[in-house]
Write an enzyme that holds these catalytic residues in place. Structure first.
Site, PDB file in Angstrom:
ATOM      1  CG  ASP A 108      -1.691  -1.113   1.582  1.00 29.65           C
ATOM      2  OD1 ASP A 108      -1.794  -1.847   0.625  1.00 29.65           O
ATOM      3  OD2 ASP A 108      -2.032  -1.201   2.749  1.00 29.65           O
TER       4      ASP A 108
HETATM    5  N1  URA Z   1      -1.227  -6.000   3.961  1.00 32.58           N
HETATM    6  C1  URA Z   1      -1.554  -4.665   3.860  1.00 32.58           C
HETATM    7  O1  URA Z   1      -2.668  -4.321   4.520  1.00 32.58           O
HETATM    8  N2  URA Z   1      -0.923  -3.610   3.191  1.00 32.58           N
HETATM    9  C2  URA Z   1       0.248  -4.160   2.659  1.00 32.58           C
HETATM   10  O2  URA Z   1       0.806  -3.090   2.068  1.00 32.58           O
HETATM   11  C3  URA Z   1       0.423  -5.334   2.411  1.00 32.58           C
HETATM   12  C4  URA Z   1      -0.037  -6.159   3.391  1.00 32.58           C
END
Ligand code: URA
Length: 233
Positions: A108
């Site tokens: 993310d």
């Molecule tokens: N889980 C999440 O919530 N975000 C990420 O970037 C990776 C795994």
């Protein structure tokens, strides 16, 4: 039979040095050497290991796999619709390669940590397949004190996230201190870590991936990357 060497112009274009026309111009202008001598023809078949452009060896001519420390604030997308991208931080030549360089899965925008980058489609498939059983390790900071009750819930293999019908695979959570946990899991569903904690009533304030399979950051600072030599399995 040994693989035939590529044509010089095709080789340079596929490694992101320019369009076919641009790289032919580079050859004409004497910017390219082969075995230390100025290249004379752009259509000769050439051993990539012997080629230099502007005095530097070719950039990952046998394929590219890199470990990258993704900083917070950049998205893993090739387009800038959602703000700065990880490709803004990487060599401009990488997305121009054919095959292009992509991330192995995504993190993310607000997540930092280890991200593998490659032009090897086979490896992207292998490393993102749920069958790969590849462990990912996340360092999680939450908004209020953790409770031991999440340990069996995450380990159960029965946790179903909102708007899904398939249970998450068992994951191991270690509570390091009241606001910090380490989560080891095999999957990589959309926002999975944040959604797993949210399902139990915690908001994830910070998320950092510290390991992807056997790969770790090993001292890379945010925004830094390191090329890995083949073989990559
Ligand atoms: N889980 C999440 O919530 N975000 C990420 O970037 C990776 C795994």
């Amino acid at each position: 039979m040994p693989k035939a060497f590529p044509r010089l112009d095709q080789l340079l274009a596929s490694l992101g040095y320019g369009t076919r026309r641009e790289v032919r111009n580079m050859v004409d202008r004497g910017k390219v050497t082969v075995g230390g001598a100025v290249a004379e023809s752009f259509d000769a078949r050439i051993d990539p290991a012997t080629v230099e452009v502007a005095g530097a060896p070719l950039d990952a001519p046998d394929g590219l796999v890199a470990v990258f420390h993704k900083p917070v604030g950049h998205v893993c997308s090739h387009t800038a619709d959602e703000g700065p991208t990880i490709y803004d931080l990487l060599p401009k030549r990488w997305p121009l390669r054919n095959p292009t360089v992509t991330s192995v899965g995504r993190l993310d925008k607000d997540t930092s940590g280890i991200l593998l980058l490659t032009d090897q489609g086979r490896l992207v498939q292998k490393w993102t397949s749920p069958k790969s059983q590849l462990e990912k390790v996340y360092e999680v900071t939450v908004d209020r004190p953790l409770e031991d009750r999440i340990i069996p819930v995450f380990a159960s293999g029965t946790l179903v996230l909102e708007s899904e019908n398939k249970a998450c695979l068992p994951a191991t959570v270690e509570i390091l201190d009241p606001l910090h946990a380490r989560l080891v899991m095999m999957e990589g569903r959309y926002h999975q870590v944040r959604r797993m904690f949210a399902s139990q009533g915690w908001h994830v304030e910070q998320l950092h991936r510290s390991r992807f399979g056997s790969y770790e950051l090993d001292g890379l600072a945010p925004g830094e990357w390191r090329l890995l030599s083949p073989p990559w399995e």
